[in-house]
Design a protein around this motif. Structure first.
Motif, PDB file in Angstrom:
ATOM      1  N   ILE A  63      74.898  -2.525  32.387  1.00 29.27           N
ATOM      2  CA  ILE A  63      74.350  -1.678  31.296  1.00 29.27           C
ATOM      3  C   ILE A  63      73.683  -2.487  30.211  1.00 29.27           C
ATOM      4  O   ILE A  63      72.354  -2.321  29.701  1.00 29.27           O
ATOM      5  N   GLY A  92      73.602   5.705  29.305  1.00 27.14           N
ATOM      6  CA  GLY A  92      73.508   5.025  30.467  1.00 27.14           C
ATOM      7  C   GLY A  92      74.742   5.121  31.548  1.00 27.14           C
ATOM      8  O   GLY A  92      74.535   5.409  32.584  1.00 27.14           O
ATOM      9  N   PRO A  93      75.955   4.834  31.001  1.00 25.33           N
ATOM     10  CA  PRO A  93      77.206   4.887  31.998  1.00 25.33           C
ATOM     11  C   PRO A  93      77.229   6.278  32.636  1.00 25.33           C
ATOM     12  O   PRO A  93      77.594   6.277  33.706  1.00 25.33           O
TER      13      PRO A  93
END
Length: 274
Positions: free
Chosen positions: A167, A242-243
């Motif tokens: 990330i 993002g994750p």
């Protein structure tokens, strides 16, 4: 880590992408080596040519993979869906203090599905968003090529990085890509503006002198404003979403089984009743 390249990069596709990138660079930087016309609208007559350069490049990537069996309808469907989603995200922030919401999904998709997919998605999503927002103009081919490079670069990032480090890497890439996009997009119009000023293009100067002037022009007019807004948007979006988005994209990749071979089993005859 689950990562597949659903539009594979073989020697032929790599050659096509290399030619595409060289053609794109020539679209941006030719004024440094061939003095352009001073009229600010000179690029308007170049727009049809740049469309003819940009669009066949994208088609060549797809057709090259179709002919080698490296693409299937599932990939085309995924490309269409993600390009449409990205096009829908763009109006949420475009034009407001440099906030640009079109790149974070492109970076994440390029990371999950590989450089070939990222390249194609970068171009098609910018084209779709331009149609959606009435943003079609002589700048569009340049935006398409620049965004394609961002998606390509995301797919070429180191594969072994995972977890929080991944990330962080993607967020840093999003920041760099934001400034790079602003820098190269300024080049398409800079030689035709600010003429006669200290920050303008000088046909009598050497390419390096003009490039130095262009750096100063970009820093003073773009980098500390619009580009920084775009960089902050990418940074925040990738860190926060993002994750989750990576997990969704990777789950979709597993369920679609892009790399699974297709096998046809013999039909089982129906048993007749007593």
């Amino acid at each position: 880590m689950n990562r597949v390249s659903i539009i594979g990069i073989n020697l032929r596709t790599g050659f096509v992408l290399t030619v595409a990138s060289l053609a794109g660079l020539s679209m941006f930087f030719w004024p440094l080596f061939a003095p352009p016309q001073p009229e600010a609208m000179a690029h308007s007559s170049d727009a049809p040519l740049t469309f003819l350069i940009a669009m066949p490049v994208i088609l060549a990537v797809v057709l090259a993979e179709m002919s080698s069996g490296g693409i299937d309808p599932k990939v085309l469907a995924l490309l269409g869906v993600l390009s449409a989603v990205n096009a829908g995200l763009r109006p949420l922030g475009a034009g407001t203090a440099g906030i640009e919401t079109v790149f974070f999904l492109l970076v994440l998709a390029g990371r999950v599905f590989g450089p070939g997919f990222g390249f194609a998605m970068g171009a098609t999503s910018l084209f779709a968003s331009a149609l959606l927002t009435a943003g079609v103009g002589p700048w569009l081919p340049f935006q398409m090529v620049s965004s394609a490079w961002i998606g390509l670069g995301a797919g070429l990032l180191p594969k072994r990085v995972t977890g929080k480090a991944e990330i962080a890497m993607l967020a840093a890439y999003g920041v760099v890509a934001a400034y790079a996009f602003g820098f190269i997009m300024n080049m398409w119009f800079w030689p035709f503006t600010a003429i006669g000023t200290g920050l303008g293009f000088d046909p009598a100067a050497t390419p390096w002198e003009n490039l130095h002037t262009f750096f100063v022009f970009t820093l003073t007019t773009s980098s500390f404003g619009w580009d920084t807004g775009r960089a902050i948007t990418n940074l925040v979006a990738i860190l926060l979403a993002g994750p989750a988005v990576l997990a969704v994209l990777r789950r979709a990749s597993r369920r679609a089984a892009f790399g699974a071979p297709v096998r046809f089993e013999p039909a089982i005859p129906l048993q007749k009743g007593p």
